[in-house]
Design a protein around this motif. Structure first.
Motif, PDB file in Angstrom:
ATOM      1  N   ALA A 240       0.934  -1.428  -0.004  1.00  0.00           N
ATOM      2  CA  ALA A 240       0.163  -0.031   0.008  1.00  0.00           C
ATOM      3  C   ALA A 240       0.698   1.362   0.006  1.00  0.00           C
ATOM      4  O   ALA A 240       0.610   2.214  -0.648  1.00  0.00           O
ATOM      5  N   ALA A 241       1.982   1.188   0.875  1.00  0.00           N
ATOM      6  CA  ALA A 241       2.739   2.252   0.736  1.00  0.00           C
ATOM      7  C   ALA A 241       3.290   2.584  -0.718  1.00  0.00           C
ATOM      8  O   ALA A 241       3.540   3.749  -1.113  1.00  0.00           O
ATOM      9  N   ARG A 242       3.705   1.655  -1.317  1.00  0.00           N
ATOM     10  CA  ARG A 242       4.170   1.721  -2.788  1.00  0.00           C
ATOM     11  C   ARG A 242       3.229   2.485  -3.608  1.00  0.00           C
ATOM     12  O   ARG A 242       3.432   3.266  -4.428  1.00  0.00           O
ATOM     13  N   MET A 243       1.921   1.880  -3.561  1.00  0.00           N
ATOM     14  CA  MET A 243       0.960   2.605  -4.252  1.00  0.00           C
ATOM     15  C   MET A 243       0.725   3.725  -4.115  1.00  0.00           C
ATOM     16  O   MET A 243       0.220   4.771  -4.711  1.00  0.00           O
ATOM     17  N   LEU A 244       0.945   4.336  -2.781  1.00  0.00           N
ATOM     18  CA  LEU A 244       0.939   5.892  -2.407  1.00  0.00           C
ATOM     19  C   LEU A 244       2.146   6.774  -2.491  1.00  0.00           C
ATOM     20  O   LEU A 244       2.411   7.879  -2.321  1.00  0.00           O
ATOM     21  N   ARG A 245       3.456   5.860  -2.931  1.00  0.00           N
ATOM     22  CA  ARG A 245       4.481   6.519  -3.005  1.00  0.00           C
ATOM     23  C   ARG A 245       5.290   6.950  -1.739  1.00  0.00           C
ATOM     24  O   ARG A 245       5.866   7.999  -1.691  1.00  0.00           O
ATOM     25  N   VAL A 246       5.002   6.056  -0.705  1.00  0.00           N
ATOM     26  CA  VAL A 246       5.353   6.422   0.567  1.00  0.00           C
ATOM     27  C   VAL A 246       6.805   5.482   0.716  1.00  0.00           C
ATOM     28  O   VAL A 246       6.650   4.516   0.671  1.00  0.00           O
ATOM     29  N   PRO A 247       7.862   6.209   0.973  1.00  0.00           N
ATOM     30  CA  PRO A 247       8.986   5.498   1.302  1.00  0.00           C
ATOM     31  C   PRO A 247       8.996   4.708   2.599  1.00  0.00           C
ATOM     32  O   PRO A 247       8.345   5.018   3.370  1.00  0.00           O
ATOM     33  N   VAL A 248       9.478   3.465   2.571  1.00  0.00           N
ATOM     34  CA  VAL A 248       9.529   2.425   3.703  1.00  0.00           C
ATOM     35  C   VAL A 248      10.717   2.298   4.285  1.00  0.00           C
ATOM     36  O   VAL A 248      11.725   1.837   3.170  1.00  0.00           O
ATOM     37  N   MET A 249      10.755   2.111   5.557  1.00  0.00           N
ATOM     38  CA  MET A 249      12.111   1.509   6.172  1.00  0.00           C
ATOM     39  C   MET A 249      11.891   0.023   6.970  1.00  0.00           C
ATOM     40  O   MET A 249      11.134  -0.020   7.751  1.00  0.00           O
ATOM     41  N   LEU A 250      12.512  -0.711   6.060  1.00  0.00           N
ATOM     42  CA  LEU A 250      12.259  -2.057   6.723  1.00  0.00           C
ATOM     43  C   LEU A 250      13.049  -2.369   7.839  1.00  0.00           C
ATOM     44  O   LEU A 250      14.147  -1.758   7.944  1.00  0.00           O
ATOM     45  N   ASP A 251      12.554  -3.186   8.679  1.00  0.00           N
ATOM     46  CA  ASP A 251      13.224  -3.508   9.933  1.00  0.00           C
ATOM     47  C   ASP A 251      14.145  -4.698   9.763  1.00  0.00           C
ATOM     48  O   ASP A 251      15.052  -4.764   8.832  1.00  0.00           O
ATOM     49  N   GLY A 252      13.880  -5.676  10.676  1.00  0.00           N
ATOM     50  CA  GLY A 252      14.846  -6.920  10.799  1.00  0.00           C
ATOM     51  C   GLY A 252      14.279  -8.083   9.715  1.00  0.00           C
ATOM     52  O   GLY A 252      13.620  -7.810   9.054  1.00  0.00           O
ATOM     53  N   PHE A 253      14.603  -9.305  10.327  1.00  0.00           N
ATOM     54  CA  PHE A 253      14.451 -10.415   9.565  1.00  0.00           C
ATOM     55  C   PHE A 253      12.912 -10.742   9.431  1.00  0.00           C
ATOM     56  O   PHE A 253      12.446 -10.879   8.019  1.00  0.00           O
TER      57      PHE A 253
END
Length: 338
Positions: A240-253
């Motif tokens: 959903a963030a991609r569809m809104l062009r919101v950048p994402v910070m992934l966490d761990g495993f």
């Protein structure tokens, strides 16, 4: 708000991913060229500024509205002794989040992030993936949409996180299904299991892959069979963030494992994502390599909760402060490029 009406809509969104704004990224690169510093001297901070510019579609990106969204779920596979903690700890930690006492509360406050905590049917664990599918189609879609609801237009950065006792076992199964390799290559000590616990985890992943692997035809079915509610929610939030062009910070495993089935279907899903850190969990380095993501930090963290993402958000804030706040050569009356 993004909502997927059915699995076909989820698949269609994954197949047609929006791209960043090349013009905004180019404008940000031109600004970097005239700032009062030697070209490239801020290293990855410059790369982060350009990355954020492209996805936010502005020459001077910002980090004013950051959201940490923590999803919690329970797992039937926990009954097989794959975690050092009992399943009841999930609900106890959710209460701790809501009372402000967990690491993510302190770290979200430190990086200026608002915190959302989403508990997903904790009283109803998923099916034991060694014996049945984790979720029905309806349950999986509901969890995906719970995650998608956390991605909102106007956010500058999304930090998805999770809490779920035993969730490193389904995460390892998702990774093995997406990228291959023996179960033992993907399992780690998670919450701190001993050697026997680690062997139980590897056995559980092997059993789950033998039962479900041939039926995991796409990302949705893989999440449904091998994942968990909080893991499906993470996947929904990232898409959903991609569809809104919101950048994402992934966490761990776990956070990265939730993206693995999506990346198998469309590797471009990680283009709007940064990897916060390399965790101490055994399979995380292999997973980041498979996703072609370079972590910002290596701090031997393995807590989850989005904690590493919150720490890495401080780096983003620094990158954007330098990019937006520095003077140009002309403004500072500095002669010539350094």
């Amino acid at each position: 708000m993004i909502r997927f009406v059915d699995r076909a809509a989820f698949a269609a969104a994954l197949a047609e991913l929006p791209a960043p704004d090349a013009g905004a990224a180019a404008a940000a690169a031109e600004r970097q060229r005239v700032l009062t510093k030697p070209a490239g001297s801020l290293g990855r901070l410059e790369e982060i500024a350009l990355f954020m510019a492209g996805w936010q579609r502005r020459e001077r990106p910002r980090a004013e509205r950051i959201r940490a969204a923590i999803f919690a779920g329970n797992h039937g596979v926990a009954a097989r002794g794959v975690s050092a903690f009992p399943a009841g700890v999930t609900a106890q930690m959710v209460a701790n989040f809501r009372h402000g006492g967990a690491a993510i509360n302190a770290l979200a406050q430190a990086c200026g992030a608002e915190l959302a905590v989403v508990a997903l049917d904790l009283e109803r664990p998923t099916g034991d993936i060694c014996a049945e599918a984790a979720m029905s189609e309806a349950d999986c879609l509901s969890a995906i949409n719970a995650g998608a609801a956390a991605a909102e237009e106007g956010l500058d950065l999304l930090l998805p996180g999770e809490m779920g006792i035993a969730n490193s076992t389904p995460a390892a199964a998702l990774c093995a299904q997406a990228f291959g390799g023996a179960a033992a290559h993907w399992v780690g000590r998670g919450t701190g299991v001993d050697g026997e616990g680690l062997a139980r985890k590897a056995d559980a992943v092997s059993l789950a892959l033998a039962l479900h692997g041939a039926h995991c035809a796409d990302a949705f079915e893989t999440l449904r069979r091998l994942g968990g509610r909080e893991i499906a929610a993470l996947a929904g939030a990232v898409l959903a963030a991609r569809m809104l062009r919101v950048p994402v910070m992934l966490d761990g495993f776990i956070g990265c494992a939730a993206v693995a089935p999506l990346a198998k279907d469309n590797p471009a899903i990680v283009d709007h994502c940064m990897a916060a850190h390399m965790s101490a969990e055994a399979g995380h380095e292999r997973l980041l390599a498979a996703l072609a993501l370079e972590p910002l930090l290596r701090l031997d963290m393995r807590l989850g909760e989005g904690s590493g993402a919150a720490v890495a958000a401080q780096i983003v804030r620094s990158a954007l402060a330098a990019h937006g706040g520095m003077a140009s050569f002309a403004e500072a009356a500095v002669a010539g490029a350094l």
